[in-house]
Design an enzyme around this catalytic site. Structure first.
Site, mmCIF file in Angstrom:
data_model
loop_
_atom_site.group_PDB
_atom_site.id
_atom_site.type_symbol
_atom_site.label_atom_id
_atom_site.label_comp_id
_atom_site.label_asym_id
_atom_site.label_seq_id
_atom_site.Cartn_x
_atom_site.Cartn_y
_atom_site.Cartn_z
ATOM 1 C CG ASP A 1 -2.048 1.015 1.109
ATOM 2 O OD1 ASP A 1 -3.205 0.591 1.034
ATOM 3 O OD2 ASP A 1 -1.755 2.234 1.070
ATOM 4 C CB ILE A 2 0.893 4.186 -2.239
ATOM 5 C CG1 ILE A 2 2.030 5.021 -2.811
ATOM 6 C CG2 ILE A 2 -0.335 5.029 -1.952
ATOM 7 C CD1 ILE A 2 1.761 5.506 -4.230
ATOM 8 C CG ASN B 1 -12.387 -0.175 3.639
ATOM 9 O OD1 ASN B 1 -12.775 -0.541 4.748
ATOM 10 N ND2 ASN B 1 -11.255 0.479 3.465
ATOM 11 C CD GLN C 1 -14.671 -0.897 -3.196
ATOM 12 O OE1 GLN C 1 -15.781 -1.272 -2.836
ATOM 13 N NE2 GLN C 1 -14.010 -1.457 -4.202
ATOM 14 C CG HIS D 1 -8.518 -2.951 -2.457
ATOM 15 N ND1 HIS D 1 -9.449 -2.244 -3.206
ATOM 16 C CD2 HIS D 1 -8.315 -2.210 -1.338
ATOM 17 C CE1 HIS D 1 -9.770 -1.132 -2.572
ATOM 18 N NE2 HIS D 1 -9.105 -1.090 -1.430
ATOM 19 C CG PHE D 2 -9.197 -9.203 1.061
ATOM 20 C CD1 PHE D 2 -9.945 -9.330 2.220
ATOM 21 C CD2 PHE D 2 -9.636 -9.841 -0.095
ATOM 22 C CE1 PHE D 2 -11.109 -10.083 2.230
ATOM 23 C CE2 PHE D 2 -10.806 -10.590 -0.082
ATOM 24 C CZ PHE D 2 -11.549 -10.714 1.073
ATOM 25 C CG HIS D 3 -6.735 -2.611 3.119
ATOM 26 N ND1 HIS D 3 -6.041 -1.443 2.930
ATOM 27 C CD2 HIS D 3 -7.935 -2.423 2.517
ATOM 28 C CE1 HIS D 3 -6.785 -0.580 2.257
ATOM 29 N NE2 HIS D 3 -7.948 -1.148 1.987
#
Ligand code: AMP
Ligand code: ZN
Length: 118
Positions: free
Chosen positions: A31-32, A87, A94, A100-102
Protein backbone atom coordinates in the site's frame (compact mmCIF):
# COMPACT_ATOMS: atom_id res chain seq x y z
CA UNK A 1 -9.13 -3.97 -17.91
CA UNK A 2 -11.37 -1.11 -16.92
CA UNK A 3 -10.44 2.36 -18.18
CA UNK A 4 -8.82 4.55 -15.56
CA UNK A 5 -8.74 1.88 -12.85
CA UNK A 6 -5.46 2.42 -11.01
CA UNK A 7 -5.31 -1.18 -9.73
CA UNK A 8 -5.86 -2.57 -13.26
CA UNK A 9 -2.90 -0.44 -14.32
CA UNK A 10 -0.84 -1.80 -11.44
CA UNK A 11 -1.90 -5.37 -12.35
CA UNK A 12 -0.86 -4.73 -15.97
CA UNK A 13 2.45 -3.18 -14.83
CA UNK A 14 1.55 0.14 -16.48
CA UNK A 15 2.05 1.76 -13.06
CA UNK A 16 4.88 0.54 -10.85
CA UNK A 17 4.23 -1.03 -7.48
CA UNK A 18 6.26 -2.81 -4.86
CA UNK A 19 5.20 -6.36 -5.62
CA UNK A 20 5.04 -8.78 -2.70
CA UNK A 21 3.79 -11.83 -4.59
CA UNK A 22 1.87 -12.69 -7.78
CA UNK A 23 0.55 -15.53 -9.88
CA UNK A 24 -1.57 -15.58 -13.04
CA UNK A 25 -4.74 -14.38 -11.31
CA UNK A 26 -3.67 -12.41 -8.21
CA UNK A 27 -1.24 -9.67 -7.23
CA UNK A 28 -0.11 -8.58 -3.77
CA UNK A 29 1.60 -5.20 -3.55
CA UNK A 30 2.57 -2.64 -0.93
CA UNK A 31 0.00 0.00 0.00
CA UNK A 32 1.36 3.40 -0.99
CA UNK A 33 0.23 4.86 2.38
CA UNK A 34 0.87 2.06 4.86
CA UNK A 35 -0.84 2.34 8.22
CA UNK A 36 1.71 -0.13 9.58
CA UNK A 37 4.97 -1.44 8.15
CA UNK A 38 4.18 -4.13 5.59
CA UNK A 39 0.58 -2.99 4.84
CA UNK A 40 -0.22 -4.93 1.67
CA UNK A 41 -3.11 -5.03 -0.81
CA UNK A 42 -4.22 -8.25 -2.48
CA UNK A 43 -6.19 -7.97 -5.72
CA UNK A 44 -7.45 -10.23 -8.47
CA UNK A 45 -5.70 -9.14 -11.68
CA UNK A 46 -9.06 -9.15 -13.43
CA UNK A 47 -11.27 -6.18 -12.57
CA UNK A 48 -14.25 -6.65 -10.27
CA UNK A 49 -15.73 -3.68 -8.43
CA UNK A 50 -16.63 -5.39 -5.15
CA UNK A 51 -16.53 -8.74 -3.38
CA UNK A 52 -20.02 -9.90 -4.44
CA UNK A 53 -19.05 -9.24 -8.07
CA UNK A 54 -16.27 -11.83 -8.05
CA UNK A 55 -16.64 -14.76 -10.38
CA UNK A 56 -16.56 -18.15 -8.66
CA UNK A 57 -13.22 -19.20 -10.14
CA UNK A 58 -11.54 -16.19 -8.48
CA UNK A 59 -13.42 -16.15 -5.19
CA UNK A 60 -12.70 -19.81 -4.47
CA UNK A 61 -8.94 -19.16 -4.62
CA UNK A 62 -8.92 -15.75 -2.93
CA UNK A 63 -8.78 -16.95 0.68
CA UNK A 64 -5.88 -19.30 -0.03
CA UNK A 65 -3.99 -16.37 -1.56
CA UNK A 66 -4.76 -14.19 1.49
CA UNK A 67 -3.41 -16.92 3.78
CA UNK A 68 -0.27 -17.23 1.69
CA UNK A 69 0.41 -13.47 1.75
CA UNK A 70 -0.31 -13.27 5.49
CA UNK A 71 2.35 -15.93 6.11
CA UNK A 72 4.83 -14.11 3.88
CA UNK A 73 4.22 -10.85 5.79
CA UNK A 74 4.46 -12.44 9.23
CA UNK A 75 7.86 -13.88 8.31
CA UNK A 76 9.12 -10.77 6.52
CA UNK A 77 8.12 -8.29 9.24
CA UNK A 78 8.47 -10.57 12.24
CA UNK A 79 4.83 -9.86 13.07
CA UNK A 80 2.77 -11.45 15.83
CA UNK A 81 -0.52 -11.16 13.99
CA UNK A 82 -2.35 -9.28 11.27
CA UNK A 83 -5.58 -7.50 10.43
CA UNK A 84 -7.49 -8.20 7.23
CA UNK A 85 -9.82 -5.44 6.04
CA UNK A 86 -12.02 -5.13 2.97
CA UNK A 87 -13.87 -1.86 2.46
CA UNK A 88 -16.80 -2.90 0.29
CA UNK A 89 -18.67 0.02 -1.31
CA UNK A 90 -18.37 3.76 -0.96
CA UNK A 91 -20.34 3.89 2.29
CA UNK A 92 -17.85 1.44 3.80
CA UNK A 93 -14.85 3.53 2.78
CA UNK A 94 -13.96 1.89 -0.54
CA UNK A 95 -12.07 4.49 -2.53
CA UNK A 96 -10.54 2.33 -5.26
CA UNK A 97 -13.29 0.48 -7.10
CA UNK A 98 -11.24 -2.64 -7.81
CA UNK A 99 -11.83 -5.18 -5.07
CA UNK A 100 -8.89 -5.46 -2.66
CA UNK A 101 -8.11 -6.92 0.73
CA UNK A 102 -5.81 -4.99 3.04
CA UNK A 103 -3.45 -7.16 5.10
CA UNK A 104 -1.78 -5.26 7.93
CA UNK A 105 0.94 -7.03 9.93
CA UNK A 106 0.69 -6.36 13.69
CA UNK A 107 3.12 -6.57 16.57
CA UNK A 108 2.57 -6.69 20.30
CA UNK A 109 2.65 -3.14 21.61
CA UNK A 110 2.18 -1.35 18.31
CA UNK A 111 -0.48 0.66 20.13
CA UNK A 112 -3.32 0.28 17.62
CA UNK A 113 -6.32 -1.34 19.25
CA UNK A 114 -8.42 -1.27 16.12
CA UNK A 115 -8.26 -0.05 12.56
CA UNK A 116 -10.27 2.45 10.59
CA UNK A 117 -9.69 2.67 6.86
CA UNK A 118 -11.02 5.06 4.30
P1 AMP B 1 -9.80 1.63 0.09
O1 AMP B 1 -10.23 2.77 0.95
O2 AMP B 1 -10.05 0.30 0.75
O3 AMP B 1 -10.36 1.71 -1.33
O4 AMP B 1 -8.23 1.74 0.04
C1 AMP B 1 -7.50 2.07 -1.10
C2 AMP B 1 -6.05 1.89 -0.73
O5 AMP B 1 -5.29 1.94 -1.93
C3 AMP B 1 -5.50 2.97 0.21
O6 AMP B 1 -4.97 2.35 1.39
C4 AMP B 1 -4.41 3.63 -0.63
O7 AMP B 1 -3.29 4.02 0.14
C5 AMP B 1 -4.07 2.56 -1.63
N1 AMP B 1 -3.51 3.03 -2.90
C6 AMP B 1 -4.03 3.98 -3.72
N2 AMP B 1 -3.24 4.14 -4.80
C7 AMP B 1 -2.22 3.25 -4.67
C8 AMP B 1 -1.08 2.94 -5.46
N3 AMP B 1 -0.82 3.56 -6.63
N4 AMP B 1 -0.22 1.99 -5.01
C9 AMP B 1 -0.46 1.36 -3.84
N5 AMP B 1 -1.52 1.61 -3.05
C10 AMP B 1 -2.39 2.55 -3.46
ZN1 ZN C 1 -9.50 -2.50 -12.01
Amino acid sequence: MTNDCIFCKIANKEIPSEIVWENDNFLAFADIKPIEEGHTLVIPKKHFDTLPDLEEEISKDYLDVIKKIAKILIDKYNADGFNIVLNNGKSAGQIVNHVHFHIIPRKEGDNKKGLTLG
